[in-house]
Scaffold this motif. Structure first.
Motif, PDB file in Angstrom:
ATOM      1  N   THR A 123     -27.225  -6.851 -30.966  1.00  0.00           N
ATOM      2  CA  THR A 123     -27.481  -5.809 -29.975  1.00  0.00           C
ATOM      3  C   THR A 123     -26.376  -4.763 -30.070  1.00  0.00           C
ATOM      4  O   THR A 123     -25.290  -5.022 -30.589  1.00  0.00           O
ATOM      5  CB  THR A 123     -27.521  -6.374 -28.546  1.00  0.00           C
ATOM      6  OG1 THR A 123     -26.276  -7.039 -28.271  1.00  0.00           O
ATOM      7  CG2 THR A 123     -28.679  -7.348 -28.372  1.00  0.00           C
ATOM      8  N   PHE A 124     -26.669  -3.602 -29.570  1.00  0.00           N
ATOM      9  CA  PHE A 124     -25.727  -2.486 -29.621  1.00  0.00           C
ATOM     10  C   PHE A 124     -25.473  -2.015 -28.196  1.00  0.00           C
ATOM     11  O   PHE A 124     -26.391  -1.552 -27.517  1.00  0.00           O
ATOM     12  CB  PHE A 124     -26.293  -1.348 -30.476  1.00  0.00           C
ATOM     13  CG  PHE A 124     -26.580  -1.749 -31.899  1.00  0.00           C
ATOM     14  CD1 PHE A 124     -25.596  -1.648 -32.864  1.00  0.00           C
ATOM     15  CD2 PHE A 124     -27.819  -2.253 -32.250  1.00  0.00           C
ATOM     16  CE1 PHE A 124     -25.850  -2.023 -34.175  1.00  0.00           C
ATOM     17  CE2 PHE A 124     -28.088  -2.625 -33.556  1.00  0.00           C
ATOM     18  CZ  PHE A 124     -27.096  -2.513 -34.522  1.00  0.00           C
ATOM     19  N   ASP A 125     -24.239  -2.184 -27.752  1.00  0.00           N
ATOM     20  CA  ASP A 125     -23.888  -1.792 -26.388  1.00  0.00           C
ATOM     21  C   ASP A 125     -24.232  -0.330 -26.165  1.00  0.00           C
ATOM     22  O   ASP A 125     -23.934   0.533 -26.993  1.00  0.00           O
ATOM     23  CB  ASP A 125     -22.389  -2.009 -26.133  1.00  0.00           C
ATOM     24  CG  ASP A 125     -22.017  -3.482 -26.155  1.00  0.00           C
ATOM     25  OD1 ASP A 125     -22.920  -4.296 -25.913  1.00  0.00           O
ATOM     26  OD2 ASP A 125     -20.843  -3.787 -26.422  1.00  0.00           O
ATOM     27  N   LYS A 126     -24.857  -0.065 -25.031  1.00  0.00           N
ATOM     28  CA  LYS A 126     -25.291   1.302 -24.742  1.00  0.00           C
ATOM     29  C   LYS A 126     -24.463   1.896 -23.616  1.00  0.00           C
ATOM     30  O   LYS A 126     -24.678   1.596 -22.452  1.00  0.00           O
ATOM     31  CB  LYS A 126     -26.772   1.322 -24.377  1.00  0.00           C
ATOM     32  CG  LYS A 126     -27.304   2.733 -24.102  1.00  0.00           C
ATOM     33  CD  LYS A 126     -28.805   2.723 -23.948  1.00  0.00           C
ATOM     34  CE  LYS A 126     -29.334   4.075 -23.512  1.00  0.00           C
ATOM     35  NZ  LYS A 126     -28.924   5.169 -24.394  1.00  0.00           N
ATOM     36  N   GLN A 127     -23.486   2.678 -23.980  1.00  0.00           N
ATOM     37  CA  GLN A 127     -22.694   3.425 -23.004  1.00  0.00           C
ATOM     38  C   GLN A 127     -22.652   4.866 -23.476  1.00  0.00           C
ATOM     39  O   GLN A 127     -21.753   5.283 -24.189  1.00  0.00           O
ATOM     40  CB  GLN A 127     -21.283   2.832 -22.888  1.00  0.00           C
ATOM     41  CG  GLN A 127     -21.255   1.432 -22.312  1.00  0.00           C
ATOM     42  CD  GLN A 127     -19.849   0.882 -22.195  1.00  0.00           C
ATOM     43  OE1 GLN A 127     -18.905   1.472 -22.702  1.00  0.00           O
ATOM     44  NE2 GLN A 127     -19.724  -0.247 -21.527  1.00  0.00           N
ATOM     45  N   GLY A 128     -23.666   5.594 -23.121  1.00  0.00           N
ATOM     46  CA  GLY A 128     -23.794   6.965 -23.576  1.00  0.00           C
ATOM     47  C   GLY A 128     -25.160   7.207 -24.192  1.00  0.00           C
ATOM     48  O   GLY A 128     -26.096   6.413 -24.040  1.00  0.00           O
ATOM     49  N   VAL A 129     -25.276   8.294 -24.908  1.00  0.00           N
ATOM     50  CA  VAL A 129     -26.540   8.722 -25.508  1.00  0.00           C
ATOM     51  C   VAL A 129     -26.648   8.165 -26.925  1.00  0.00           C
ATOM     52  O   VAL A 129     -25.701   8.248 -27.715  1.00  0.00           O
ATOM     53  CB  VAL A 129     -26.626  10.265 -25.542  1.00  0.00           C
ATOM     54  CG1 VAL A 129     -27.871  10.728 -26.286  1.00  0.00           C
ATOM     55  CG2 VAL A 129     -26.619  10.810 -24.118  1.00  0.00           C
ATOM     56  N   SER A 130     -27.810   7.591 -27.253  1.00  0.00           N
ATOM     57  CA  SER A 130     -28.066   7.059 -28.596  1.00  0.00           C
ATOM     58  C   SER A 130     -28.931   8.031 -29.385  1.00  0.00           C
ATOM     59  O   SER A 130     -29.939   8.529 -28.871  1.00  0.00           O
ATOM     60  CB  SER A 130     -28.770   5.701 -28.514  1.00  0.00           C
ATOM     61  OG  SER A 130     -27.920   4.731 -27.951  1.00  0.00           O
ATOM     62  N   ILE A 131     -28.545   8.266 -30.629  1.00  0.00           N
ATOM     63  CA  ILE A 131     -29.258   9.187 -31.514  1.00  0.00           C
ATOM     64  C   ILE A 131     -29.824   8.399 -32.680  1.00  0.00           C
ATOM     65  O   ILE A 131     -29.130   7.577 -33.288  1.00  0.00           O
ATOM     66  CB  ILE A 131     -28.310  10.277 -32.080  1.00  0.00           C
ATOM     67  CG1 ILE A 131     -27.437  10.890 -30.987  1.00  0.00           C
ATOM     68  CG2 ILE A 131     -29.109  11.325 -32.843  1.00  0.00           C
ATOM     69  CD1 ILE A 131     -28.174  11.637 -29.935  1.00  0.00           C
ATOM     70  N   LEU A 132     -31.085   8.631 -33.024  1.00  0.00           N
ATOM     71  CA  LEU A 132     -31.659   8.089 -34.247  1.00  0.00           C
ATOM     72  C   LEU A 132     -32.061   9.242 -35.144  1.00  0.00           C
ATOM     73  O   LEU A 132     -32.842  10.106 -34.739  1.00  0.00           O
ATOM     74  CB  LEU A 132     -32.877   7.202 -33.951  1.00  0.00           C
ATOM     75  CG  LEU A 132     -33.458   6.485 -35.182  1.00  0.00           C
ATOM     76  CD1 LEU A 132     -33.966   5.084 -34.815  1.00  0.00           C
ATOM     77  CD2 LEU A 132     -34.606   7.281 -35.817  1.00  0.00           C
ATOM     78  N   GLN A 133     -31.509   9.285 -36.356  1.00  0.00           N
ATOM     79  CA  GLN A 133     -31.877  10.310 -37.326  1.00  0.00           C
ATOM     80  C   GLN A 133     -32.510   9.625 -38.541  1.00  0.00           C
ATOM     81  O   GLN A 133     -32.041   8.605 -39.018  1.00  0.00           O
ATOM     82  CB  GLN A 133     -30.673  11.157 -37.730  1.00  0.00           C
ATOM     83  CG  GLN A 133     -29.478  10.390 -38.263  1.00  0.00           C
ATOM     84  CD  GLN A 133     -28.311  11.302 -38.635  1.00  0.00           C
ATOM     85  OE1 GLN A 133     -28.349  12.509 -38.440  1.00  0.00           O
ATOM     86  NE2 GLN A 133     -27.260  10.720 -39.204  1.00  0.00           N
ATOM     87  N   SER A 134     -33.617  10.185 -39.004  1.00  0.00           N
ATOM     88  CA  SER A 134     -34.324   9.597 -40.143  1.00  0.00           C
ATOM     89  C   SER A 134     -34.004  10.369 -41.409  1.00  0.00           C
ATOM     90  O   SER A 134     -33.767  11.573 -41.387  1.00  0.00           O
ATOM     91  CB  SER A 134     -35.836   9.590 -39.894  1.00  0.00           C
ATOM     92  OG  SER A 134     -36.325  10.905 -39.687  1.00  0.00           O
ATOM     93  N   MET A 135     -34.023   9.642 -42.543  1.00  0.00           N
ATOM     94  CA  MET A 135     -33.711  10.253 -43.833  1.00  0.00           C
ATOM     95  C   MET A 135     -34.894  10.079 -44.787  1.00  0.00           C
ATOM     96  O   MET A 135     -35.480  11.031 -45.257  1.00  0.00           O
ATOM     97  CB  MET A 135     -32.440   9.632 -44.405  1.00  0.00           C
ATOM     98  CG  MET A 135     -31.867  10.403 -45.577  1.00  0.00           C
ATOM     99  SD  MET A 135     -30.141   9.972 -45.889  1.00  0.00           S
ATOM    100  CE  MET A 135     -30.301   8.400 -46.703  1.00  0.00           C
ATOM    101  N   PHE A 136     -35.247   8.826 -45.120  1.00  0.00           N
ATOM    102  CA  PHE A 136     -36.428   8.473 -45.908  1.00  0.00           C
ATOM    103  C   PHE A 136     -36.367   8.862 -47.389  1.00  0.00           C
ATOM    104  O   PHE A 136     -37.268   8.533 -48.142  1.00  0.00           O
ATOM    105  CB  PHE A 136     -37.712   9.063 -45.302  1.00  0.00           C
ATOM    106  CG  PHE A 136     -38.020   8.543 -43.929  1.00  0.00           C
ATOM    107  CD1 PHE A 136     -37.798   7.211 -43.604  1.00  0.00           C
ATOM    108  CD2 PHE A 136     -38.518   9.375 -42.950  1.00  0.00           C
ATOM    109  CE1 PHE A 136     -38.077   6.725 -42.344  1.00  0.00           C
ATOM    110  CE2 PHE A 136     -38.801   8.898 -41.675  1.00  0.00           C
ATOM    111  CZ  PHE A 136     -38.581   7.575 -41.380  1.00  0.00           C
TER     112      PHE A 136
END
Length: 679
Positions: free
Chosen positions: A226-239
């Motif tokens: 799991t990834f502690d969530k304290q703030g905004v999470s960004i997901l960027q795709s490359m592919f």
């Protein structure tokens, strides 16, 4: 007047946007030489689909016609499935279910039709296949990897526990890693871990070649990561490619940018994590890598048919579901998704972002728009399938402009003006308000002195020492993936047919030497044939396979240490370049940089001030304009040195990744409602 741009502006409005591809096809057909009967059927299907989408209605007759036409063409398959999902209500869903039941009962389908039917069943939650149906299909289509993959997805979605032995039988075949990992996923999803035959995994899944990936993936499955969530999470795709494979295949400067950008953005205390996802066919790298404490790089093992010209279009919904499964398993809910291409994989991520009620950011470039017309502005005479593929990407771009929460343009206001030429939507206030122009950036402060070079790559040092004589002249350098549009073949001809070959040696870096793609092999064969026909250039022209970004920057610094009468040159020969990470890197080290006048390079390169913009249309223009700038008497050595110094200053002041990342963080946070940073 450019005919393509004129047409875009003439037909565009908010309503006709839905039917734009059809309108273009009608226009194109009026000027085209010949359309055969099969192509005419495809066009008629697109016409019907777009008209019904525009009218927002769907009836039993239309559903019956669409399902019967499934499998005829990849683009209409995608349009049909998307339209059914978009327009179906509860009543229509029952009709769709009935039609699919009839189709399955009569077995009037081929593998292409069957794939999309099963895809629809998964997406709509329609469990219509019996265990016997599944077993028969697995046997009949065991050589069709896309069918095998979608059937595994179906078994997982509908919790089919009666097919365990068949899954084991499948995984004993010599399938690609993506299929085998998917099979392991299904086994782990359907059955308790202790019931999985570990000896089977050792004998049929894990090999000497793939153990790095498989071990790391199994660790992921067995660990509650799991990834502690304290703030905004960004997901960027490359592919397209991998952080560690820049310059190979389709993997260019984007990997370099996203690695650096992800690391810098994630350092901000308001950012919880940056997740960068790609689709991998590799087996010698781990499933998850960390770049900094909070930048996570995920290599999704999704099987794609690499022989297809558009490998994402058929697998769009599957890609969406696989990303969703990973996020759910890891308890990740990104606040912002950021996509960067006009393709069906990016569209899959966009739809997932909306399903998760997350914000969507979209980097917009006019590609393939710039390739739709020739040098005189006339619409190109393209092959039918190439035309359809390009129109699909243009359609995706128009959809993403409408559905995104924020749009990033690469560069400054001048580039925004150019974007507006290709995207008439910019005339609309709501679209214009979404746009933020941000340049790309590099690790400008990264210091690599002469003593540090050896710490990065013994192979680099050995190679440069072996070719020591090559560096006894000024160098013209070109770095990047090998492709026709990147212009390396044109550059070689420009160099060899001009005074440039008298004053400079030419070094081209890029390409996968061990497993070249078809296009890479073609370019490399051109290099070999050239040297065979022109032995006088042996030792003066050199092609080196792709290097790591650190090795390239170390080599550039090694080159720039040697001073000659003429400056070392970085020449980007691309027909167009959206921005040019490699140009910025060479500029920051002190090369005299030349870049294409087409594209986004002009947003930071000012002709004759900090570099030179040249026409890269062909080798003649490259040679002529480079000679003009380099040998023209009024530009002396001191003037050139001033231009080089100005280039370094431009990068240091405007394009450090630290400054660029602050702009991205501000933009991301504004979408989440920070008042002081509103869009």
């Amino acid at each position: 007047m450019n005919k393509f741009i004129e047409f875009r502006n003439r037909v565009y409005d908010k309503e006709s946007n839905f039917s734009y591809p059809l309108q273009f096809l009608d226009e194109y057909i009026n000027h085209s030489k010949a359309i055969n009967s099969d192509e005419t059927k495809v066009i008629e299907q697109i016409r019907m689909i777009k008209q019904l989408e525009l009218e927002k209605k769907l009836g039993e007759q239309e559903i019956n016609g669409w399902i019967s036409f499934l499998g005829e063409h990849p683009t209409t398959d995608r349009f049909i499935v998307d339209a059914i999902l978009k327009l179906s209500n509860d009543e229509m869903k029952q009709i769709v279910e009935g039609k699919i039941k009839d189709l399955l009962a009569t077995q009037q389908y081929d593998s292409q039709k069957l794939y999309h039917v099963i895809d629809l069943c998964i997406e709509c939650g329609m469990d219509l296949l019996s265990d016997d149906d599944i077993l028969l299909m697995l046997e009949k289509y065991k050589q069709d990897l896309e069918i095998i993959s979608i059937l595994l997805d179906y078994m997982d979605r509908f919790n089919r526990q009666g097919v365990k032995d068949s899954i084991y039988q499948l995984l004993a075949f010599d399938y690609p890693g993506g299929i085998k990992i998917q099979g392991i996923n299904v086994l782990r999803s359907l059955y308790p871990t202790e019931t999985i035959d570990q000896s089977f995994v050792e004998n049929h899944i894990r090999t000497e070649n793939n153990k790095v990936f498989v071990d790391s993936y199994l660790d992921f499955l067995e660990t509650d990561l799991t990834f502690d969530k304290q703030g905004v999470s960004i997901l960027q795709s490359m592919f397209y490619g991998d952080f560690e494979d820049s310059g190979k295949g389709n993997n260019g400067g984007l990997a370099v940018l996203l690695k650096s950008l992800g690391e810098e953005v994630s350092k901000d205390s308001r950012i919880a994590h940056v997740f960068t996802i790609t689709i991998t066919q590799e087996s010698n790298k781990p499933f998850i890598s960390f770049h900094g404490d909070k930048h996570v790089f995920i290599r999704l093992p999704i099987y794609l048919d690499q022989s297809r010209s558009d490998k994402f279009i058929k697998r769009e919904l599957f890609i969406k579901r696989q990303i969703a499964n990973f996020l759910k398993r890891s308890n990740i809910k990104p606040d912002v998704f950021h996509i960067r291409f006009l393709d069906n994989a990016s569209k899959a991520v966009a739809h997932l972002s909306k399903e998760l009620n997350s914000k969507l950011v979209f980097t917009l470039t006019p590609d393939p728009h710039r390739t739709m017309f020739d040098g005189s502005g006339h619409i190109k005479e393209l092959g039918f399938n190439e035309l359809i593929e390009k129109l699909n990407k243009i359609k995706i771009g128009d959809e993403l402009i409408r559905t995104s929460d924020g749009i990033v343009g690469i560069g400054n206001g001048d580039v925004k003006t150019e974007l507006a030429v290709y995207f008439p939507q910019f005339q609309e206030t709501d679209v214009d308000g979404k746009i933020k122009m941000i340049g790309e950036g590099i690790q400008a402060s990264q210091s690599i002195d002469g003593e540090d070079i050896a710490t990065y790559s013994t192979q680099l040092m050995e190679w440069s020492e072996t070719n020591k004589a090559f560096f006894e002249k000024p160098i013209i350098l070109n770095v990047g993936r090998l492709a026709v549009l990147k212009g390396q073949m044109e550059l070689l001809q420009a160099w060899s047919n001009s005074k440039l070959s008298e004053t400079h040696n030419l070094l081209i870096i890029g390409g996968d030497l061990e497993r070249p793609s078809q296009e890479e092999a073609m370019v490399m064969d051109f290099f070999k044939d050239f040297l065979q026909k022109h032995p006088e250039f042996k030792g003066r022209f050199m092609h080196q396979g792709a290097m790591s970004n650190l090795d390239i920057r170390a080599l550039e610094r090694k080159i720039i240490q040697r001073d000659f009468d003429y400056p070392h040159i970085y020449l980007c020969s691309s027909a167009k370049e959206e921005f040019g990470i490699a140009i910025l890197e060479a500029m920051s080290i002190g090369f005299l940089t030349l870049g294409p006048v087409k594209g986004g390079v002009k947003s930071y390169m000012k002709n004759g001030e900090n570099g030179f913009l040249i026409d890269t249309s062909n080798w003649e223009t490259i040679a002529k304009e480079t000679e003009k700038h380099l040998y023209e008497s009024k530009i002396d050595q001191e003037a050139l040195k001033e231009i080089q110094a100005a280039g370094q200053k431009t990068v240091a002041e405007n394009f450090s990744i630290q400054n660029i990342s602050k702009e991205f963080v501000s933009f991301y946070l504004s979408l989440k409602g920070e008042k002081e940073n509103e869009v």
